[in-house]
Design a protein around this motif. Structure first.
Motif, PDB file in Angstrom:
ATOM      1  N   LEU A 131       0.804  -1.238  -0.004  1.00 31.99           N
ATOM      2  CA  LEU A 131       0.065   0.191  -0.046  1.00 31.99           C
ATOM      3  C   LEU A 131       0.915   1.126   0.023  1.00 31.99           C
ATOM      4  O   LEU A 131       0.484   2.216  -0.878  1.00 31.99           O
ATOM      5  CB  LEU A 131      -0.817   0.030   1.324  1.00 31.99           C
ATOM      6  N   LEU A 135       0.905   4.024  -2.672  1.00 30.25           N
ATOM      7  CA  LEU A 135       0.599   5.516  -2.450  1.00 30.25           C
ATOM      8  C   LEU A 135       1.801   6.438  -2.925  1.00 30.25           C
ATOM      9  O   LEU A 135       1.518   7.492  -3.371  1.00 30.25           O
ATOM     10  CB  LEU A 135       0.800   5.382  -0.566  1.00 30.25           C
ATOM     11  N   SER A 177      -8.313   8.434  -4.699  1.00 27.83           N
ATOM     12  CA  SER A 177      -7.083   7.729  -4.284  1.00 27.83           C
ATOM     13  C   SER A 177      -7.500   6.669  -3.256  1.00 27.83           C
ATOM     14  O   SER A 177      -6.833   5.614  -3.342  1.00 27.83           O
ATOM     15  CB  SER A 177      -6.626   8.902  -3.119  1.00 27.83           C
ATOM     16  N   LEU A 181      -6.503   2.760  -3.883  1.00 32.05           N
ATOM     17  CA  LEU A 181      -5.554   2.057  -2.971  1.00 32.05           C
ATOM     18  C   LEU A 181      -6.568   0.635  -2.513  1.00 32.05           C
ATOM     19  O   LEU A 181      -6.006  -0.275  -2.257  1.00 32.05           O
ATOM     20  CB  LEU A 181      -5.306   2.893  -1.899  1.00 32.05           C
TER      21      LEU A 181
ATOM     22  N   LEU B  48      -7.382   0.183   5.115  1.00 34.40           N
ATOM     23  CA  LEU B  48      -6.394   1.296   4.323  1.00 34.40           C
ATOM     24  C   LEU B  48      -6.249   2.655   5.449  1.00 34.40           C
ATOM     25  O   LEU B  48      -5.302   3.320   5.158  1.00 34.40           O
ATOM     26  CB  LEU B  48      -7.434   1.524   3.140  1.00 34.40           C
TER      27      LEU B  48
END
Lengths: 193, 150
Positions: A131, A135, A177, A181, B48
């Motif tokens: 992740l 990012l 975003s 993700l 997340l």
């Protein structure tokens, strides 16, 4: 005035303007994390980011007499940091954002399925690594907005003050975003830790 | 040139609206929610949100605030010194011009009386000296030099 370390922002600003010993150092200490998070997310090179952080606070020191307390000091300093980083990226001709459209959102949503359980398929550390790598591939503006909203926990109206962007634009970037993700997490299906 | 993007239309799609709310609920409930609760989408967004709260690995140096404060003070002192220096130079210039204007006619007469006539012996020697200096300078300019060995 009492202890400078516990003084509210208004008193701290007064102390800096009065050139009180240690006041500016306290101001820097109070907001260096915010400044670092904004600039580090905008500028990939850590060394350049450190220098820009320093430039930001020197600018704050020179312009503090112009601060009118009409917005929180945090937003005012955040805006200086954002503008310093933005100018740096403009000089380097780095685009800060990809264009957004609804069709792009829908396509992204369709590509992210809601099926398998990734919690069981991939370790936390591996997911975190992937992740953070994902990012890093986002445009600077989206990375910065995620940092302000999630890391600094600044509400959207305050983010509009810092970035000068309308709330709808900020929401749209956050939405896009996070969706992309989530797509990374979705792609981890079946990855064995 | 980086221009801020245009304000996009608000979410006019029900699916996008639902997705946005799922993101926001996960962000708000990430700390308290049961990790296994909700749909797969909810768990993904909570994961997340948790990871987005992690600060970057590299941080500013521990003495960053002290360094910046010292630099700001030094810059401020240097700024005051520069302003003072410029002020003093300007004052000196103004005084010099004022004195020059006040006494210009007397100085011109005094210098005129001092300078020898071109045909007087002192004038001839002065012209010869100037010619020698000029010739020496021209010869020095046109003579090729050996490269330095250092």
């Amino acid at each position: 005035m009492g202890d400078i370390h516990s003084a509210p922002d208004r008193d701290l600003v007064g102390a800096v303007l009065a050139r009180r010993q240690g006041a500016f150092e306290e101001l820097v200490r109070r907001y260096q994390r915010l400044c670092w998070h904004i600039i580090r997310r905008m500028v990939r090179d850590p060394e350049a980011a450190r220098e820009l952080c320093q430039d930001t606070f020197l600018r704050v020191y020179q312009a503090l007499h112009q601060y009118r307390h009409d917005s929180p000091l945090k937003s005012w300093i955040g805006r200086v940091a954002y503008n310093v980083a933005l100018r740096h990226l403009e000089q380097k001709q780095v685009p800060i954002v990809n264009p957004i459209d609804d069709a792009g959102h829908r396509a992204l949503m369709e590509s992210v399925a809601d099926s398998a359980d990734v919690e069981l398929a991939c370790s936390e550390a591996e997911a975190s690594r992937l992740l953070h790598a994902a990012l890093d591939t986002l445009p600077p503006l989206q990375r910065t907005l995620l940092a302000l909203y999630h890391l600094e926990e600044i509400p959207i109206p305050e983010i509009t003050r810092i970035t000068g962007l309308p709330a709808g634009t900020i929401k749209s970037h956050l939405f896009r975003s996070r969706l992309s993700l989530r797509g990374v997490l979705d792609a981890l299906k079946g990855v064995v830790p | 040139m980086n221009l801020p993007p245009e304000d996009p239309a608000p979410f006019d799609d029900a699916a996008m609206e639902r997705e946005w709310h799922a993101q926001e609920d996960a962000t708000r409930g990430e700390r308290d929610a049961d990790p296994s609760a909700g749909t797969n989408r909810d768990r993904q967004y909570r994961r997340l949100a948790r990871m987005l709260r992690e600060p970057p690995a590299e941080q500013l140096p521990a003495d960053f605030a002290a360094q910046v404060a010292a630099r700001a003070t030094a810059t401020s002192v240097a700024g005051v010194e520069s302003a003072l220096l410029i002020g003093l130079l300007l004052a000196l210039l103004v005084v010099a011009v004022a004195i020059g204007l006040t006494h210009a006619d007397r100085w011109a007469a005094a210098f005129g009386a001092l300078s020898p006539a071109a045909n007087a012996p002192a004038g001839v020697w002065l012209m010869t000296l100037c010619g020698c200096l000029a010739a020496s300078w021209v010869i020095d300019r046109w003579t090729p030099r050996r490269p330095s060995t250092r």
